[in-house]
Design a protein around this motif. Structure first.
Motif, PDB file in Angstrom:
ATOM      1  N   THR A   1       0.835  -1.198   0.000  1.00 16.62           N
ATOM      2  CA  THR A   1       0.000   0.000   0.000  1.00 16.62           C
ATOM      3  C   THR A   1       0.871   1.251   0.000  1.00 16.62           C
ATOM      4  O   THR A   1       2.054   1.212   0.335  1.00 16.62           O
ATOM      5  CB  THR A   1      -0.942   0.043   1.220  1.00 16.62           C
ATOM      6  OG1 THR A   1      -0.161  -0.040   2.420  1.00 16.62           O
ATOM      7  CG2 THR A   1      -1.950  -1.090   1.169  1.00 16.62           C
ATOM      8  N   GLY A   2       0.262   2.367  -0.366  1.00 17.03           N
ATOM      9  CA  GLY A   2       0.959   3.648  -0.373  1.00 17.03           C
ATOM     10  C   GLY A   2       0.004   4.741  -0.771  1.00 17.03           C
ATOM     11  O   GLY A   2      -1.016   4.496  -1.440  1.00 17.03           O
ATOM     12  N   GLN A   3       0.320   5.961  -0.371  1.00 18.93           N
ATOM     13  CA  GLN A   3      -0.513   7.102  -0.713  1.00 18.93           C
ATOM     14  C   GLN A   3      -0.516   7.326  -2.223  1.00 18.93           C
ATOM     15  O   GLN A   3       0.339   6.812  -2.958  1.00 18.93           O
ATOM     16  CB  GLN A   3       0.002   8.359  -0.005  1.00 18.93           C
ATOM     17  CG  GLN A   3      -0.118   8.331   1.507  1.00 18.93           C
ATOM     18  CD  GLN A   3      -1.556   8.504   1.992  1.00 18.93           C
ATOM     19  OE1 GLN A   3      -2.456   8.830   1.221  1.00 18.93           O
ATOM     20  NE2 GLN A   3      -1.769   8.295   3.277  1.00 18.93           N
TER      21      GLN A   3
ATOM     22  N   GLN B   1      -7.862  -0.929  -4.004  1.00 18.57           N
ATOM     23  CA  GLN B   1      -8.818  -0.288  -3.093  1.00 18.57           C
ATOM     24  C   GLN B   1     -10.171  -0.009  -3.750  1.00 18.57           C
ATOM     25  O   GLN B   1     -11.149   0.248  -3.053  1.00 18.57           O
ATOM     26  CB  GLN B   1      -8.247   1.027  -2.534  1.00 18.57           C
ATOM     27  CG  GLN B   1      -8.272   2.212  -3.476  1.00 18.57           C
ATOM     28  CD  GLN B   1      -7.169   2.180  -4.517  1.00 18.57           C
ATOM     29  OE1 GLN B   1      -6.230   1.404  -4.399  1.00 18.57           O
ATOM     30  NE2 GLN B   1      -7.269   3.020  -5.530  1.00 18.57           N
TER      31      GLN B   1
ATOM     32  N   GLN C   1      -4.143   1.872  -2.366  1.00 17.19           N
ATOM     33  CA  GLN C   1      -4.043   3.021  -1.469  1.00 17.19           C
ATOM     34  C   GLN C   1      -4.424   2.592  -0.049  1.00 17.19           C
ATOM     35  O   GLN C   1      -4.979   1.506   0.151  1.00 17.19           O
ATOM     36  CB  GLN C   1      -4.943   4.134  -1.983  1.00 17.19           C
ATOM     37  CG  GLN C   1      -4.518   4.690  -3.333  1.00 17.19           C
ATOM     38  CD  GLN C   1      -5.514   5.679  -3.915  1.00 17.19           C
ATOM     39  OE1 GLN C   1      -6.299   6.287  -3.192  1.00 17.19           O
ATOM     40  NE2 GLN C   1      -5.496   5.843  -5.223  1.00 17.19           N
ATOM     41  N   PRO C   2      -4.152   3.424   0.958  1.00 18.58           N
ATOM     42  CA  PRO C   2      -4.447   3.050   2.347  1.00 18.58           C
ATOM     43  C   PRO C   2      -5.897   2.669   2.607  1.00 18.58           C
ATOM     44  O   PRO C   2      -6.180   1.954   3.566  1.00 18.58           O
ATOM     45  CB  PRO C   2      -4.068   4.317   3.126  1.00 18.58           C
ATOM     46  CG  PRO C   2      -3.008   4.963   2.299  1.00 18.58           C
ATOM     47  CD  PRO C   2      -3.421   4.712   0.873  1.00 18.58           C
ATOM     48  N   GLU C   3      -6.815   3.111   1.749  1.00 20.13           N
ATOM     49  CA  GLU C   3      -8.215   2.719   1.907  1.00 20.13           C
ATOM     50  C   GLU C   3      -8.380   1.202   1.832  1.00 20.13           C
ATOM     51  O   GLU C   3      -9.334   0.646   2.384  1.00 20.13           O
ATOM     52  CB  GLU C   3      -9.084   3.381   0.822  1.00 20.13           C
ATOM     53  CG  GLU C   3      -9.213   4.881   0.942  1.00 20.13           C
ATOM     54  CD  GLU C   3      -8.097   5.639   0.251  1.00 20.13           C
ATOM     55  OE1 GLU C   3      -8.274   6.841  -0.021  1.00 20.13           O
ATOM     56  OE2 GLU C   3      -7.033   5.037  -0.025  1.00 20.13           O
TER      57      GLU C   3
ATOM     58  N   ASP D   1      -6.435  -0.976   3.264  1.00 24.43           N
ATOM     59  CA  ASP D   1      -6.227  -1.468   4.629  1.00 24.43           C
ATOM     60  C   ASP D   1      -7.505  -1.343   5.445  1.00 24.43           C
ATOM     61  O   ASP D   1      -7.887  -2.256   6.183  1.00 24.43           O
ATOM     62  CB  ASP D   1      -5.101  -0.689   5.310  1.00 24.43           C
ATOM     63  CG  ASP D   1      -3.755  -0.944   4.680  1.00 24.43           C
ATOM     64  OD1 ASP D   1      -3.521  -2.085   4.233  1.00 24.43           O
ATOM     65  OD2 ASP D   1      -2.939  -0.017   4.628  1.00 24.43           O
ATOM     66  N   THR D   2      -8.157  -0.196   5.289  1.00 22.39           N
ATOM     67  CA  THR D   2      -9.412   0.038   6.023  1.00 22.39           C
ATOM     68  C   THR D   2     -10.468  -0.983   5.627  1.00 22.39           C
ATOM     69  O   THR D   2     -11.168  -1.553   6.469  1.00 22.39           O
ATOM     70  CB  THR D   2      -9.929   1.461   5.763  1.00 22.39           C
ATOM     71  OG1 THR D   2      -8.911   2.404   6.133  1.00 22.39           O
ATOM     72  CG2 THR D   2     -11.196   1.737   6.548  1.00 22.39           C
TER      73      THR D   2
ATOM     74  N   GLN E   1       3.249  -7.871   4.010  1.00 23.19           N
ATOM     75  CA  GLN E   1       2.716  -6.586   3.586  1.00 23.19           C
ATOM     76  C   GLN E   1       3.776  -5.500   3.741  1.00 23.19           C
ATOM     77  O   GLN E   1       4.625  -5.576   4.625  1.00 23.19           O
ATOM     78  CB  GLN E   1       1.474  -6.221   4.400  1.00 23.19           C
ATOM     79  CG  GLN E   1       1.622  -6.318   5.901  1.00 23.19           C
ATOM     80  CD  GLN E   1       0.270  -6.276   6.585  1.00 23.19           C
ATOM     81  OE1 GLN E   1      -0.686  -5.695   6.099  1.00 23.19           O
ATOM     82  NE2 GLN E   1       0.191  -6.902   7.746  1.00 23.19           N
TER      83      GLN E   1
ATOM     84  N   ARG F   1       4.526  -1.044   3.074  1.00 22.43           N
ATOM     85  CA  ARG F   1       3.973   0.283   2.863  1.00 22.43           C
ATOM     86  C   ARG F   1       5.031   1.132   2.154  1.00 22.43           C
ATOM     87  O   ARG F   1       6.151   1.274   2.650  1.00 22.43           O
ATOM     88  CB  ARG F   1       3.603   0.933   4.209  1.00 22.43           C
ATOM     89  CG  ARG F   1       3.070   2.362   4.127  1.00 22.43           C
ATOM     90  CD  ARG F   1       1.663   2.391   3.556  1.00 22.43           C
ATOM     91  NE  ARG F   1       1.106   3.742   3.617  1.00 22.43           N
ATOM     92  CZ  ARG F   1       0.261   4.153   4.556  1.00 22.43           C
ATOM     93  NH1 ARG F   1      -0.116   3.316   5.518  1.00 22.43           N
ATOM     94  NH2 ARG F   1      -0.203   5.381   4.533  1.00 22.43           N
TER      95      ARG F   1
ATOM     96  N   GLU G   1       6.624   4.513   1.193  1.00 19.12           N
ATOM     97  CA  GLU G   1       6.654   5.840   1.790  1.00 19.12           C
ATOM     98  C   GLU G   1       7.147   6.871   0.770  1.00 19.12           C
ATOM     99  O   GLU G   1       7.856   6.527  -0.181  1.00 19.12           O
ATOM    100  CB  GLU G   1       7.580   5.848   3.010  1.00 19.12           C
ATOM    101  CG  GLU G   1       7.189   4.864   4.111  1.00 19.12           C
ATOM    102  CD  GLU G   1       5.890   5.222   4.805  1.00 19.12           C
ATOM    103  OE1 GLU G   1       5.423   6.371   4.638  1.00 19.12           O
ATOM    104  OE2 GLU G   1       5.348   4.360   5.521  1.00 19.12           O
TER     105      GLU G   1
END
Length: 288
Positions: free
Chosen positions: A56-58, A140, A171-173, A175-176, A193, A195, A197
């Motif tokens: 994941t990542g922004q 996501q 994206q981080p969504e 993970d949610t 997993q 991330r 940065e």
């Protein structure tokens, strides 16, 4: 801006191609710490035949570029199926996977029959000593039903091995979503997993100079230190924003006839970019 102006831009700075396009291109890949760690983890997990891997990542941090690097790196005995836009219902997802695996799916009706067709293909690959990897970008955007369909694919196995491995980029969504009660079974299957940065303060100048070099530039430092600091600060270390700001700074310098990018050119780029961090904000990049 037209093609002629872009051509003049390249000629003006002695470039063979545009260095800061937004299209992911593995030619410009920089071996940054966060990206390299994620890549190494995924490769290690796939060689260990782990079922689910997640990265994941922004927005704009380079997930798609890393995804393409992975696809380029997975040589035989790996076989890859790539889904770049998984905003599909379960049946269409299975159709997309079948197409990626080269299956004749047009005569197949229904989800159950498609699943059996895919299973047969996976078993055949396993018999021949090949490992099939399903790589899903922008994960996501998948619905819970589609994610559950992916989980069902990973249930396909022999007595000794999984028939399919899955790598999710999102994206981080993502993970949610995976922490929701309905997807608990899938979350428990994700054994590795990572991330991604943003770049650190030291990595941003290296990134800019690397892309310039790969674009054919071989002169003195094109970006002055003040310009580099402004781009780093206002991008937050996000590669996509770095590309936008560096490109606009080059345009600003070109418009003045300058042969180097000064701080004022970077400042013009920041003011022209709504998504940039305003210059009045305090320095926030990691300095490691």
């Amino acid at each position: 801006m037209g093609t002629l102006q872009y051509s003049m831009y390249e000629q003006h700075f002695g470039l063979a191609r545009l260095p800061f396009t937004l299209t992911p291109n593995t030619r410009f890949y920089l071996r940054a710490q966060s990206h390299d760690r994620a890549f190494a983890t995924v490769i290690h997990a796939l060689r260990g035949r782990e079922g689910f891997i997640k990265v994941t990542g922004q927005v704009g941090t380079g997930k798609t570029l890393l995804c393409r690097r992975l696809l380029n790196a997975l040589k035989p005995p790996f076989v890859t199926a790539y889904i770049p836009n998984p905003q599909l219902d379960p049946l269409d997802l299975y159709r997309a996977v079948a197409e990626e695996l080269g299956l004749q799916k047009d005569m197949v009706e229904g989800q159950h029959h498609l699943l059996r067709l895919i299973q047969g293909c996976l078993i055949e690959h396993a018999r021949e000593g090949r490992s099939v990897v399903l790589v899903i970008d922008e994960a996501q955007v998948m619905s819970e039903a589609t994610i559950e369909a992916v989980r069902l694919l990973t249930n396909l196995e022999t007595e000794s091995r999984k028939l399919l491995q899955v790598v999710l980029f999102g994206q981080p969504e993502l993970d949610t979503m995976l922490r929701g009660p309905r997807l608990r079974q899938l979350l428990q299957r994700i054994t590795f997993q990572e991330r991604i940065e943003p770049f650190t303060a030291k990595e941003v100048p290296a990134y800019i100079n690397h892309r310039l070099s790969m674009a054919g530039y071989n002169g003195q430092d094109l970006f002055r230190q003040g310009a580099l600091r402004l781009v780093a600060r206002s991008s937050g270390g996000v590669p996509r924003l770095i590309n936008i700001l560096a490109h606009k700074a080059l345009l600003s310098a070109y418009g003045e006839g300058s042969t180097r990018v000064e701080a004022r050119h970077a400042r013009n780029a920041v003011r022209d970019t709504e998504s940039a961090i305003p210059l009045r904000w305090p320095w926030s990049l990691k300095r490691a």
